[in-house]
Design an enzyme around this catalytic site. Sequence first.
Site, PDB file in Angstrom:
ATOM      1  N   LYS A  76       0.860  -1.187   0.000  1.00 36.62           N
ATOM      2  CA  LYS A  76       0.000   0.000   0.000  1.00 36.62           C
ATOM      3  C   LYS A  76       0.894   1.233   0.000  1.00 36.62           C
ATOM      4  O   LYS A  76       1.931   1.243   0.695  1.00 36.62           O
ATOM      5  CB  LYS A  76      -0.897  -0.048   1.252  1.00 36.62           C
ATOM      6  CG  LYS A  76      -1.893   1.101   1.354  1.00 36.62           C
ATOM      7  CD  LYS A  76      -2.811   0.940   2.579  1.00 36.62           C
ATOM      8  CE  LYS A  76      -3.820   2.068   2.710  1.00 36.62           C
ATOM      9  NZ  LYS A  76      -4.720   1.919   3.873  1.00 36.62           N
ATOM     10  N   SER A 151      -9.790   2.266   3.058  1.00 36.71           N
ATOM     11  CA  SER A 151      -8.881   2.944   2.170  1.00 36.71           C
ATOM     12  C   SER A 151      -7.928   2.022   1.399  1.00 36.71           C
ATOM     13  O   SER A 151      -7.331   2.467   0.422  1.00 36.71           O
ATOM     14  CB  SER A 151      -8.028   3.929   2.981  1.00 36.71           C
ATOM     15  OG  SER A 151      -7.226   3.253   3.925  1.00 36.71           O
ATOM     16  N   SER A 175     -10.130  -0.213   7.229  1.00 36.88           N
ATOM     17  CA  SER A 175      -9.546  -0.157   5.883  1.00 36.88           C
ATOM     18  C   SER A 175      -8.872  -1.411   5.362  1.00 36.88           C
ATOM     19  O   SER A 175      -8.482  -1.450   4.208  1.00 36.88           O
ATOM     20  CB  SER A 175      -8.546   0.986   5.807  1.00 36.88           C
ATOM     21  OG  SER A 175      -9.245   2.181   5.624  1.00 36.88           O
TER      22      SER A 175
HETATM   23  N1  GLN Z   1     -13.187   4.536   6.459  1.00 36.36           N
HETATM   24  C1  GLN Z   1     -12.592   4.986   7.664  1.00 36.36           C
HETATM   25  C2  GLN Z   1     -12.182   6.425   7.530  1.00 36.36           C
HETATM   26  O1  GLN Z   1     -12.474   7.005   6.550  1.00 36.36           O
HETATM   27  C3  GLN Z   1     -11.434   4.106   8.043  1.00 36.36           C
HETATM   28  C4  GLN Z   1     -10.235   4.346   7.231  1.00 36.36           C
HETATM   29  C5  GLN Z   1      -9.086   3.491   7.629  1.00 36.36           C
HETATM   30  O2  GLN Z   1      -9.246   2.472   8.289  1.00 36.36           O
HETATM   31  N2  GLN Z   1      -7.902   3.921   7.246  1.00 36.36           N
HETATM   32  O3  GLN Z   1     -11.573   6.978   8.373  1.00 36.36           O
END
Ligand code: GLN
Length: 483
Positions: A76, A151, A175
């Site tokens: 990532k 994400s 995420s």
């Molecule tokens: N969807 C969540 C956010 O927007 C979690 C994102 C994540 O786990 N990096 O913060």
Amino acid sequence: MHNLTISELIKGLQNKEFSSVELTQHFLERIRQINDQFNAVITVTAAQALKAAALADEQLAQGKAHPMCGIPLLHKDIFCTSDVRTSCGSKMLDNFVPPYNATVVENFEQAGAVMLGKTNMDEFAMGSSNETSFYGPVKNPWATDSVPGGSSGGSAAAIAARLAPGATATDTGGSIRQPAALCGISGLKPTYGRVSRWGMIAFASSLDQAGPMARTAEDCAILLNCMASFDEKDSTSVEKDVPDYSSSLRDSIKGLKIGIPKEYFSEGLHPGTQDAVRTALAQLESEGAELVDISLPNSSLSVPAYYVIAPAEASANLSRFDGVKYGYRCENPKDLQDLYCRTRSEGFGEEVQRRILIGTYCLSAGYYDAYYGKAQQVRQLIQQDFSEAFKSVDLIMGPTCPSPAFKFGAKGDDPVAMYLEDIYTIATNLAGLPGMSVPCGMVEGKPVGLQIIGNYFDESRILNAAHQFQQVTDWHTQAPEGL
Ligand code: GLN
């Protein structure tokens, strides 16, 4: 070769059915041919990969290589990679080339694994759909009009499209698990502190945790064996032996007590998702597990608490992007104030700016106790709910997310609808617990994930249950049409 699991690739390399160079060339060619359809990989490190593969082949020939030696992987783009752009999905870091590797990346490099490139992601890991990336959205290989989740949507889509057999990802509020569910793959968020955060660009430091994504639980175990380590460079890294996560996969799950929280099956859950998850639980029951109804009474407070704590920490972490130290700098600033202001307005996208504003507000003098202090108290309550539950059950299971992948634009204008995507995943981050998603069904041609939550450092038990589930189901072996 792209249909083989990591475990099968390890055997293939050891039995000399193919070399790491051949394997690497195969995946690089596949990325070249079809990545444009998905936009999952944003940097390809072909020359570096082929060099690493040649070195891996030499080590393999000597016969004493690490299991990951010669296995191609994607990282990532939140993990710093020495001499390779690390953008975090943001214009702010579009020109950032770190001089060092994140510990996670270094662990794989030491083992001889081959980095193919870096995956697309929501900007600074803020999002649930990959629509906030500076590099454009990632498309879900199961339905290209739909989001892959976020994400870590780039890592999840890359695995679903067989562009790599495994990838690294991070999970601050869901995420790893949510994109894994939406793309029909397996993904594990370890206990907070199990995997080093050093060199991983910070979003919300008390919640961020790196973990593996692959098609099977068995492969996630192999990846976690390499990722997990004590790291003195990360003060929250826990000094605890790393067990061999592969060794307990085959244990029987007879008598395993699985808690089913009633709050995870309430209003808002798609009926198709609910059916798939219930069927999966019944299958585990017929393998000898015992299903126990439980309650996590403060579940509904997890999203509101998270959206105070995560933006608060993000606003502090992201203050370093000021146009001076690294990353984007606006053109011809007229003074220091103008430099800060324009650099940050031009370099950060809308969602990141929204979070910085919320976080700064919550931490401001008059509001700190009312918002941040309160959210930390709620966090305690959520943690206590889980501690109470784990007195009587071994694992907790339910859906990973409320519905299958939604279409692009469906939630873009409504941040609250988007934030509710993580309603079942966020509580584990607040509590610091490990959680996993494995594919457990299909609804309208799109995958559904089963979430498995464990007690602290109980990743082995989660992986064991997930592996046993994958012995009696074949959702994890299914591929999107034409892939
Ligand atoms: N969807 C969540 C956010 O927007 C979690 C994102 C994540 O786990 N990096 O913060």
